[in-house]
Design an enzyme around this catalytic site. Structure first.
Site, mmCIF file in Angstrom:
data_model
loop_
_atom_site.group_PDB
_atom_site.id
_atom_site.type_symbol
_atom_site.label_atom_id
_atom_site.label_comp_id
_atom_site.label_asym_id
_atom_site.label_seq_id
_atom_site.Cartn_x
_atom_site.Cartn_y
_atom_site.Cartn_z
ATOM 1 C CG ASP A 180 -8.971 29.664 -34.110
ATOM 2 O OD1 ASP A 180 -8.531 28.590 -34.568
ATOM 3 O OD2 ASP A 180 -8.268 30.687 -33.982
ATOM 4 C CG ASP A 231 -4.375 28.844 -39.355
ATOM 5 O OD1 ASP A 231 -3.459 29.474 -39.903
ATOM 6 O OD2 ASP A 231 -4.513 28.786 -38.111
ATOM 7 C CD GLU A 238 1.434 28.899 -43.058
ATOM 8 O OE1 GLU A 238 1.195 27.947 -42.292
ATOM 9 O OE2 GLU A 238 0.657 29.822 -43.255
#
Ligand SMILES: *[C@@H]1O[C@H](CO)[C@@H](O)[C@H](O)[C@H]1NC(C)=O
Ligand SMILES: *[C@@H]1O[C@H](CO)[C@@H](O)[C@H](O)[C@H]1NC(C)=O
Ligand SMILES: *[C@@H]1O[C@H](CO)[C@@H](O)[C@H](O)[C@H]1NC(C)=O
Ligand SMILES: *[C@@H]1O[C@H](CO)[C@@H](O)[C@H](O)[C@H]1NC(C)=O
Ligand SMILES: *[C@@H]1O[C@H](CO)[C@@H](O)[C@H](O)[C@H]1NC(C)=O
Ligand SMILES: *[C@@H]1O[C@H](CO)[C@@H](O)[C@H](O)[C@H]1NC(C)=O
Ligand SMILES: *[C@@H]1O[C@H](CO)[C@@H](O)[C@H](O)[C@H]1NC(C)=O
Ligand SMILES: *[C@@H]1O[C@H](CO)[C@@H](O)[C@H](O)[C@H]1NC(C)=O
Ligand SMILES: *[C@@H]1O[C@H](CO)[C@@H](O)[C@H](O)[C@H]1NC(C)=O
Ligand SMILES: *[C@@H]1O[C@H](CO)[C@@H](O)[C@H](O)[C@H]1NC(C)=O
Ligand SMILES: *[C@@H]1O[C@H](CO)[C@@H](O)[C@H](O)[C@H]1NC(C)=O
Ligand SMILES: CC(=O)N[C@H]1CO[C@H](CO)[C@@H](O)[C@@H]1O
Length: 844
Positions: free
Chosen positions: A297, A412, A415
């Site tokens: 991550d 990630d 959006e």
């Protein structure tokens, strides 16, 4: 608080206006209808203006029968081009179907049943409107069946079968932190309806990328969008697989996945340095727990900047060695990338982004749009700019050039999320609902704040503005990233993206986002996976053991039991939470994890074969029970159980403290997958099945195999590279009425882009005739050499009557038969699956 009241007021106004006859909008009249070879065109003339002004009085209608099962209805402004989603490749028009009635779109596939699948004529009672087409508000209604069975319209956390009591579904990509019943990360304006009278499925897709909502009512549905055009595709079905196949013909079929993608994945936000990562990989091995892929991550980055490694905690040279070791051990490596590029002179991705002119531009300043994300103030690559591809490619390529060989990428925050600098990151979800919108829109879909925590909708992209492109950002980023990785690696690739749009599954995959470590999140992951599979994104999973919040040993045990059946199986955790690697929650969880993961690895040949058919046809991997039992209304709402392919029915425990679980078993033969014990016997005089209560001690997940199916398995190992080389096994469950079963296997090297010349593909058939059972293989292809060495060792048959003699390739062969369970086992076969063979037994 005042603003929250304003939001309620808006909703009230909307409902009020439609109940009131004086605000009924009759729509447009159709004239000048011209029949053509593939359909017809016509002119639409507004009867009276709509609610918000700026009406488009003259529209064109274009109806195309594109294939025998698909019609496209396009309504657009012929005088001024409006935004249209640019990406759908139209399949050639194949047929010229029957004339259709105006206003009532009938499709001849279902003419026999006299079914109207999409009907925009408003009723005489004026309960809802005709077409409204204004600059910032488009509304179209369609009559449905009474209390229709509708599925789809993602992405959200909600019941799988959608609520049709005036419930509104908003579609606009947003990081809404896994709240229920709100628009989440992806947009899929596609639904499937099951007609109860006919038991037939059809699908409807609206190709529109603007913020929209759909209201489902007991007899009609309402689309409302604030931009673009109406471009509607209807798929006539008739089975669920037909509908999904027809939909994925349009938006693109899934690519063939790399084999390792089906292995187990470990990830966490908060691995503070590389030593911790090494320990995790070691511990998996030490506990004999399967692990195929280790993920990093944002911790690996230098100050959260893309394309950098933290020089102190993740020194690049050491990361390189770590990755080399993973590869040596047949394991894989994936890292995260976020779209935000830190504004920092001297940082190459920023400098080059500026000099290449590839960032999204602010409408106000005409400079790159700036907003804070993880690294601080960022600019955002505009993936509609053709130059962005080479920009993004250069920096991905650089990671490889520096010797860190990635097996996939994880995109990630696309959006696209920005942090609101005026707020705390940890704000409560309630405050997110507060209306603070500043765009001047007459209608706001679902009343949600479209400008909250994202790039301002006025921001300028190369091909349009964010207003039109917002919900496609993640899709475009994932598509570019996948294409770059394919070019770089020349193998099948693996890109997981949080944001998705219709057609995403043709390029990349998905996980269900940032969930909670709760039983509720575990339970809702089932509908999430079912939905994404319906949308053509077969490789999908939720964070096993939960992301936010502290997990418990029991939750984690139940979740890995369920998660071992996810198409994409990954344990992922948030920073600051209790460790939840599968060895970290005590011996019992470790033991359970090992058992269920080894079972997963044994089932990978079955999953891989399902993925092959998903790639070829679009067929979903996970299936709701309603897909296979549409004649049984008991199945329509079931979303706590699911099928894997057609053969396995999984009934997980989703509640704390449970020692048994209730499940519905549709009318069929069902055998306990683990033992072969009969759970239910098919009764052809009945339509309905049975509710059953099954024992479910903590270490057991209930799985049933359906009579009539044969599934391929392999001896498991701790990596897929090893399990692929282990001997095969076939597990068959016999249909009690016919004594038959069938199944398939597809196998290839699992990584090459094109293995059409180097694969093996088989069909297994068991038939029964007058006292003898015949098992045979039919070879469609037998080109994959590995199957000449990796042999079929065992076969197990559930539901077999007493056996007297058994022959393998006409030679008598020993067998084990359990007459209580009616289970037949044959071992030590050593048969190549690339060659035909036959097994026959005689029943007394
Ligand atoms: C709309 O169409 C009508 C009849 O076809 C025509 O008279 C009128 O000028 C058109 N209006 C506009 C704004 O194009
Ligand atoms: C749905 O909303 C409409 C319009 O407000 C109303 O007339 C109708 O009674 C509602 N139906 C249900 C089932 O709530
Ligand atoms: C269905 O939606 C309506 C309108 O939002 C709501 O009032 C009702 O409670 C919902 N029903 C269920 C079962 O959630
Ligand atoms: C978005 O941009 C518009 C136009 O540039 C501006 O008027 C508006 O205030 C911005 N909205 C937000 C929430 O920043
Ligand atoms: C879009 O990008 C191309 C290539 O980078 C550039 O030539 C063109 O000017 C851009 N157009 C707009 C409207 O930004
Ligand atoms: C989760 O557990 C950690 C210790 O592992 C603790 O520091 C933290 O406060 C816990 N968080 C919650 C939300 O319970
Ligand atoms: C875990 O499995 C090991 C090996 O089978 C066994 O010795 C041990 O008792 C098990 N532990 C628990 C808590 O089940
Ligand atoms: C099938 O169901 C019918 C109706 O309930 C019942 O009468 C019959 O005995 C059942 N048959 C078998 C084989 O169980
Ligand atoms: C099974 O149980 C569900 C929920 O408990 C119930 O609604 C349904 O009617 C039952 N079905 C049958 C066939 O018994
Ligand atoms: C699997 O078998 C192939 C072919 O024999 C071999 O090349 C490969 O190294 C084996 N892989 C592993 C992990 O043993
Ligand atoms: C199968 O064999 C068992 C004992 O071997 C016998 O009790 C039973 O009746 C037999 N069943 C059939 C269907 O022949
Ligand atoms: C449901 C849930 O936990 N949502 C959270 C998921 O994680 C994100 C990121 O930490 C939070 O913002 C959400 O609130």
């Amino acid at each position: 608080m005042k603003k929250f009241i304003a939001f309620i007021g808006l909703l009230f106004l909307i409902y009020n206006s439609f109940a009131d006859e004086s605000t009924y909008y009759p729509g447009y009249s159709l004239s000048n209808v011209q029949q053509n070879s593939g359909g017809f065109t016509g002119d639409l003339t507004m009867i009276s203006p709509g609610p918000y002004g700026d009406d488009i009085p003259n529209l064109s209608l274009n109806v195309e029968y594109q294939t025998e099962t698909r019609v496209r209805i396009k309504i657009y402004d012929p005088n001024n081009a409006r935004w249209e989603v640019p990406k759908i490749k139209l399949i050639q028009i194949k047929s010229n179907l029957n004339q259709i009635k105006l206003n009532q779109i009938k499709l001849n596939q279902r003419e026999l049943n006299n079914e109207v699948l999409f009907n925009t004529t408003p009723p005489d009672t004026h309960d809802y409107n005709g077409l409204i087409f204004e600059n910032l508000y488009i509304e179209i209604n369609s009559k449905t069946a009474k209390n229709p069975n509708i599925y789809g319209l993602g992405e959200r956390i909600y019941d799988f079968k959608l609520n049709t009591s005036n419930h509104t579904y908003v579609m606009f990509t947003k990081d809404n932190g896994n709240e229920e019943d709100v628009n989440l990360y992806g947009v899929h304006p596609f639904y499937i309806e099951l007609r109860e009278e006919t038991h037939l499925f059809h699908g409807v897709f609206i190709l529109n990328s603007n913020a929209m909502d759909v209201t489902l009512n007991p007899d009609h549905l309402t689309y409302r969008t604030i931009g673009g055009i109406l471009d509607i595709y209807i798929f006539t079905g008739v089975s669920i697989d037909d509908v999904i196949s027809q939909y994925t013909d349009l938006v693109g079929k899934p690519p063939m996945i790399p084999y390792f993608a089906l292995g187990f994945h470990q990830c966490r936000w908060g691995y503070k340095d590389l030593d911790v990562c090494k320990t995790v990989v070691e511990q998996y091995k030490a506990h004999q727990l399967p692990l195929d892929t280790f993920w990093m991550d944002i911790d690996y980055m230098d100050e959260h900047k893309d394309f950098t490694f933290d020089p102190v905690n993740y020194p690049q040279e050491e990361v390189k060695e770590f990755v080399e070791q993973l590869h040596e051990d047949n394991q894989h490596y994936v890292i995260i990338l976020d779209p935000g590029i830190k504004v920092e002179e001297g940082y190459a991705p920023y400098d080059d982004g500026i000099s290449d002119g590839i960032f999204i531009i602010s409408a106000d300043t005409k400079l790159p749009y700036t907003a804070p994300v993880w690294p601080g103030e960022c600019n955002f690559p505009d993936f509609t700019n053709p130059k962005t591809y080479s920009y993004w490619s250069k920096f991905i390529q650089q990671i490889f050039d520096e010797g860190i060989i990635l097996d996939g990428l994880w995109v990630d925050m696309n959006e696209l999320v920005t942090f609101d600098s005026s707020e705390e990151l940890s704000e409560s979800s309630e405050s997110k609902k507060v209306e603070r919108d500043s765009i001047n829109l007459p209608y706001v879909p679902g009343g949600v704040n479209l400008n909250y925590r994202t790039v301002n909708l006025s921001a300028i992209h190369n091909t349009s503005i964010a207003f039109n492109l917002h919900s496609m950002y993640g899709f475009m980023e994932a598509k570019a990233t996948a294409s770059i990785l394919t070019e770089t690696k020349k193998t099948r690739i693996f890109v997981i993206s949080r944001s998705t749009y219709a057609g995403h599954g043709h390029h990349a995959f998905h996980w269900l986002g940032d969930n909670y470590s709760t039983y509720k999140s575990m339970a809702t992951s089932i509908q999430g996976i079912l939905n994404m599979n319906m949308f053509g994104i077969p490789l999908v999973g939720a964070d096993i053991c939960g992301f936010s919040g502290n997990t418990t040993a029991e939750l984690c045990a139940r979740w890995i039991e369920l998660g071992s059946f996810y198409p994409f199986s990954r344990d992922h955790n948030s920073i600051g939470m209790k460790s939840q690697e599968l060895y970290a929650l005590g011996d019992q969880v470790t033991n359970i994890s090992r058992n269920v993961l080894l079972n997963r690895y044994s089932l990978i040949p079955y999953y891989y074969t399902l993925f092959y058919y998903s790639h070829e046809i679009g067929t979903p991997i996970w299936r709701a029970l309603v897909y296979d039992f549409p004649e049984d209304p008991n199945t329509y709402s079931i979303d706590k159980q699911f099928l894997v392919g057609n053969a396995l029915l999984v009934t997980p425990v989703l509640e704390e403290g449970a020692t048994s679980v209730e499940g519905y078993f549709p009318n069929s033969d069902w055998y306990d997958y683990w033992s072969g014990e009969k759970i239910l016997t098919k009764n052809s005089t009945l339509t309905f099945g049975k509710n059953l209560t099954l024992d479910a001690p903590l270490d057991k997940i209930n799985v049933a195999i359906r009579g009539g199916y044969i599934i391929p398995k392999q001896e498991p190992a701790l990596t897929t590279a090893e399990s692929r080389n282990n001997s095969f096994e076939l597990l068959a469950a016999i249909d009690s009425e016919t004594g038959s079963a069938s199944g398939k296997l597809f196998f290839d090297d699992g990584i090459s882009l094109d293995t059409s010349q180097n694969s093996s593909s088989l069909i297994f058939e068991l038939t029964y005739f007058s006292g003898f059972s015949y098992f045979e293989t039919y070879i469609l292809e037998s080109n994959y050499d590995l199957l000449n060495h990796v042999l079929l060792d065992k076969m197990t048959f559930y539901g077999v009557d007493n056996i007297t003699t058994l022959w393998v390739n006409n030679i008598k062969y020993p067998f084990e038969y359990d007459s209580t369970l009616k289970v037949l086992r044959i071992k030590g076969l050593n048969l190549s699956l690339n060659e035909r063979f036959q097994i026959i037994w005689k029943t007394n």
